[in-house]
Enzyme design. Sequence first.
Site, mmCIF file in Angstrom:
data_model
loop_
_atom_site.group_PDB
_atom_site.id
_atom_site.type_symbol
_atom_site.label_atom_id
_atom_site.label_comp_id
_atom_site.label_asym_id
_atom_site.label_seq_id
_atom_site.Cartn_x
_atom_site.Cartn_y
_atom_site.Cartn_z
ATOM 1 N N GLU A 1 41.009 89.360 155.874
ATOM 2 C CA GLU A 1 41.179 87.918 155.644
ATOM 3 C C GLU A 1 41.534 87.273 156.975
ATOM 4 O OE1 GLU A 1 40.644 86.729 152.699
ATOM 5 O OE2 GLU A 1 40.673 88.592 151.576
ATOM 6 N N CYS B 1 46.780 79.479 157.119
ATOM 7 C CA CYS B 1 45.326 79.634 157.252
ATOM 8 C C CYS B 1 44.625 78.547 156.458
ATOM 9 C CB CYS B 1 44.909 81.011 156.766
ATOM 10 S SG CYS B 1 45.550 81.367 155.132
#
Length: 526
Positions: free
Chosen positions: A297, A331
């Site tokens: 990720e 993020c």
Amino acid sequence: MRQKTSTKKNEAISEFKNFPYADFTKKEDCESFTKAIKNVRQQLGKDYPLFINGNDVISREKMDSVNPAKPSEVLGSICQAGTKEVAQAIEAAKAAFEKWRDTPPQKRADCLFKAAEIARRRAFELSAWQVLEVGKQWDQAYADVAECIDFFEYYARDMLKLGQPQKLGNVPGELNLYFYQPKGIAAVISPWNFPLAISGGMCAAAIVTGNCVVFKPSGFSSIVGYNLVEIFKEAGVPNGVFNYIPGRGSVIGDFMVEHPDISLIAFTGSVKTGCRIIEKAAKVQPGQPNVKKVVCEMGGKNAIIIDDDTDIDYAVPQVLYSAFGFQGQKCSACSRLIILDAVYDKFVEELVKQAESIKIGPSEDFANKMGPVVDKSAQKSIFEYIEIGGKEGKVLYKSPVPQSDGFYAPITIIADITPDCRIAQEEIFGPVLAVMRVEDFDEAIDWALSTKFALTGGVFSRKPEHLELARKAFRVGNLYLNRNCVGALVGRQPFGGARMSGVGTKAGGPDYLLHFMDPRTITEKL
Ligand code: NAP
């Protein structure tokens, strides 16, 4: 608040529910948090060992963890693993693997249910550590702990389902069983910005599926990483199944990834490190028994689109929260704001007005809605981007920052940005918002998609046809319509991106555990 979770005594497993957030409008929750910070402060200055095969291991090298709001305040000293200790941890994990693999899924799930119970009991204290170690605001820290608890509860339930072999086909004289086995030894490498949730989630997924783990936390959040040692130890995770090896990524990262006995790497972090890991893991090492699987990720450059009929009073606080919550160090944070020309001037005026009221200071003080960024190098990089942005566009707002040695960066809003600008393409990971003006909704979608990332996105619009177009064309991992674009909840908004934001594994979703196992089929002639 309690969930009935233990599988002992044949108790029924309740339906998964997200752990509720603390309510800081209530006196008792505020008092609990203040008390927890006080309690954590009394524990400062300890040494933190590695944890290998159920034993504390003291290494020669240590690294201090400091409070980013006051770097002179040392929170603790963390033993650093070198390659020798990593090899020891992998050896311990290997020795524990077969027994753990063959432990019934119910027992493995029970460890996570117990871990969740422990984290619930310690929720305020675990949150307080995050306030001091990475500068999270109270609510942000508590949300991270809640997410970790959710991962434990959700993955435990999921394993109970996946742990049942399925009978396939319906042919007389033949029995087909389809089931899963773990991949082997997992290297879990995590970032600092969701220091318990992401680490805990990746470790929990690996453990509950029957893998053994060597866990490397980020250097900036190794005390919070140690909280997981305490939790898993108390939850009864057997020796060797979970090993904690904090150490510098530049020293032990490649060694972990390339080690022939590692079969799975669960990584969350920057695109630079993630792509390096994918490349290194692809090379087969002498004696390597498995093709390595990488669960990866990475970053984002997320856009929110403001349509010409947006309710400005509603949308502005949502955008501010998306862009500047936890100093923009998510993020999922909004770093590009794309506004249709018809509402541009009004929206931007209100945005700047409300940004001016955000109070900046140590996150320990509940009144501050912006705290320090994580360290000096992050601060320096943010200031460099602000300078670049100042040349590429027009700085509409740059907030004052506290005069202290804390790592503060100003809230910065920069207008007149176009897709070719660096600040519209590169992840800054700080409180810097690029504002872009577009003619119409089609152009807004084009500009939203103009980066290599595809993590989160948002749209504020009252037009059904524009929302429908966004559903079809705004291809990001997590799209939010008429709300902020952060704070995905386990089981409700499985989280993760595609393109250069990740390899499409959704944490907190129904497919996540499948990445940690190999399916098998056994056919028997009856
Ligand atoms: P990072 O610098 O890439 O570090 C992540 C982890 O990788 C740290 O533990 C780091 O260790 C380690 N590492 C460094 N070099 C390595 C190497 N050569 N091999 C193996 N591991 C290595 O990222 P970060 O600054 O911690 O986190 C911020 C980034 O994570 C942002 O880009 C953010 O968007 C992304 N993120 C993504 C998600 C998501 O779900 N998509 C969630 C959270 C964060 P050291 O600390 O020792 O360097």
